[in-house]
Design an enzyme around this catalytic site. Structure first.
Site, PDB file in Angstrom:
ATOM      1  N   ASP A  31      15.900   2.648  67.240  1.00  0.00           N
ATOM      2  CA  ASP A  31      17.336   2.427  67.398  1.00  0.00           C
ATOM      3  C   ASP A  31      17.996   2.414  66.020  1.00  0.00           C
ATOM      4  O   ASP A  31      17.471   1.826  65.065  1.00  0.00           O
ATOM      5  CB  ASP A  31      17.576   1.098  68.132  1.00  0.00           C
ATOM      6  CG  ASP A  31      19.001   0.958  68.640  1.00  0.00           C
ATOM      7  OD1 ASP A  31      19.188   0.948  69.878  1.00  0.00           O
ATOM      8  OD2 ASP A  31      19.921   0.863  67.807  1.00  0.00           O
ATOM      9  N   ASN A  85      20.383  -1.709  79.703  1.00  0.00           N
ATOM     10  CA  ASN A  85      21.805  -1.999  79.897  1.00  0.00           C
ATOM     11  C   ASN A  85      22.348  -0.937  80.849  1.00  0.00           C
ATOM     12  O   ASN A  85      22.206   0.264  80.590  1.00  0.00           O
ATOM     13  CB  ASN A  85      22.550  -1.954  78.566  1.00  0.00           C
ATOM     14  CG  ASN A  85      22.125  -3.061  77.629  1.00  0.00           C
ATOM     15  OD1 ASN A  85      21.767  -4.150  78.071  1.00  0.00           O
ATOM     16  ND2 ASN A  85      22.173  -2.803  76.337  1.00  0.00           N
ATOM     17  N   GLN A  92      26.258  -0.947  78.177  1.00  0.00           N
ATOM     18  CA  GLN A  92      25.710   0.409  78.055  1.00  0.00           C
ATOM     19  C   GLN A  92      26.757   1.267  77.351  1.00  0.00           C
ATOM     20  O   GLN A  92      27.922   1.324  77.775  1.00  0.00           O
ATOM     21  CB  GLN A  92      25.373   1.014  79.420  1.00  0.00           C
ATOM     22  CG  GLN A  92      24.708   2.391  79.291  1.00  0.00           C
ATOM     23  CD  GLN A  92      24.253   2.984  80.625  1.00  0.00           C
ATOM     24  OE1 GLN A  92      24.538   2.426  81.683  1.00  0.00           O
ATOM     25  NE2 GLN A  92      23.563   4.104  80.564  1.00  0.00           N
ATOM     26  N   SER A  93      26.354   1.907  76.264  1.00  0.00           N
ATOM     27  CA  SER A  93      27.286   2.742  75.496  1.00  0.00           C
ATOM     28  C   SER A  93      26.885   4.213  75.491  1.00  0.00           C
ATOM     29  O   SER A  93      27.718   5.075  75.208  1.00  0.00           O
ATOM     30  CB  SER A  93      27.388   2.238  74.053  1.00  0.00           C
ATOM     31  OG  SER A  93      26.125   2.277  73.416  1.00  0.00           O
ATOM     32  N   HIS A  98      18.074   4.841  79.061  1.00  0.00           N
ATOM     33  CA  HIS A  98      17.213   4.451  77.936  1.00  0.00           C
ATOM     34  C   HIS A  98      16.749   3.024  78.106  1.00  0.00           C
ATOM     35  O   HIS A  98      17.506   2.144  78.521  1.00  0.00           O
ATOM     36  CB  HIS A  98      17.921   4.616  76.594  1.00  0.00           C
ATOM     37  CG  HIS A  98      19.268   3.954  76.502  1.00  0.00           C
ATOM     38  ND1 HIS A  98      20.402   4.489  77.060  1.00  0.00           N
ATOM     39  CD2 HIS A  98      19.649   2.797  75.914  1.00  0.00           C
ATOM     40  CE1 HIS A  98      21.431   3.698  76.818  1.00  0.00           C
ATOM     41  NE2 HIS A  98      20.997   2.651  76.127  1.00  0.00           N
ATOM     42  N   HIS A 100      15.430  -0.185  76.020  1.00  0.00           N
ATOM     43  CA  HIS A 100      15.277  -0.803  74.708  1.00  0.00           C
ATOM     44  C   HIS A 100      13.958  -1.571  74.731  1.00  0.00           C
ATOM     45  O   HIS A 100      13.765  -2.452  75.581  1.00  0.00           O
ATOM     46  CB  HIS A 100      16.373  -1.832  74.436  1.00  0.00           C
ATOM     47  CG  HIS A 100      17.770  -1.289  74.354  1.00  0.00           C
ATOM     48  ND1 HIS A 100      18.422  -1.112  73.153  1.00  0.00           N
ATOM     49  CD2 HIS A 100      18.646  -0.897  75.313  1.00  0.00           C
ATOM     50  CE1 HIS A 100      19.649  -0.649  73.384  1.00  0.00           C
ATOM     51  NE2 HIS A 100      19.812  -0.516  74.687  1.00  0.00           N
TER      52      HIS A 100
END
Ligand code: DGP
Length: 112
Positions: A31, A85, A92-93, A98, A100
């Site tokens: 990340d 997320n 969530q962006s 995905h 983490h």
């Protein structure tokens, strides 16, 4: 592949990333904004917006992603948190599924 998706571009190699492992179905990379000594994102090669959609559409890729996440977590000591997320209100962006993988420090609960 979705043209305007950052993580599809990472899978394609068009955006550089610090890749730590790859399988037929998944890619793991560090990340850019780490929240723990080990903070790795594990993503499917196929574009799906979240883990539920991935599980519905691509069960084999889902299992592969989870296995790869566990391998990374084991390499980091075996105590970890796996976070998906899901949705903007859950922070969530990037709307390419995905996981983490967070490890290497004490992780508080609840996460907030
Ligand atoms: P989320 O907020 O759950 O959608 O997580 C998205 C994560 O993606 C966030 O922790 C930061 C990371 N990220 C965003 N852009 C990049 C990038 O270009 N490269 C890498 N390696 N990570 C990124």
């Amino acid at each position: 592949m979705t043209d305007d998706c950052l993580f599809c571009s990472i899978v394609a190699g068009d955006v550089p990333s610090d890749i730590v492992a790859e399988t037929d179905h998944a890619v793991a990379f560090r990340d850019v904004n780490p929240q723990a000594p080990t903070h790795v994102l594990v993503i499917p090669r196929v574009h799906q917006p979240d883990i539920g959609s991935l599980a519905e559409a691509e069960p084999e890729a889902t299992i592969d992603l989870l296995r790869l996440a566990r391998t990374i977590a084991d390499d980091a000591g075996g105590t970890y948190r796996l976070v998906f997320n899901t949705g903007a209100d859950a922070q969530q962006s990037v709307f390419h599924c995905h996981a983490h993988v967070l490890a290497g420090r004490t992780l508080g609960w609840p996460p907030g």
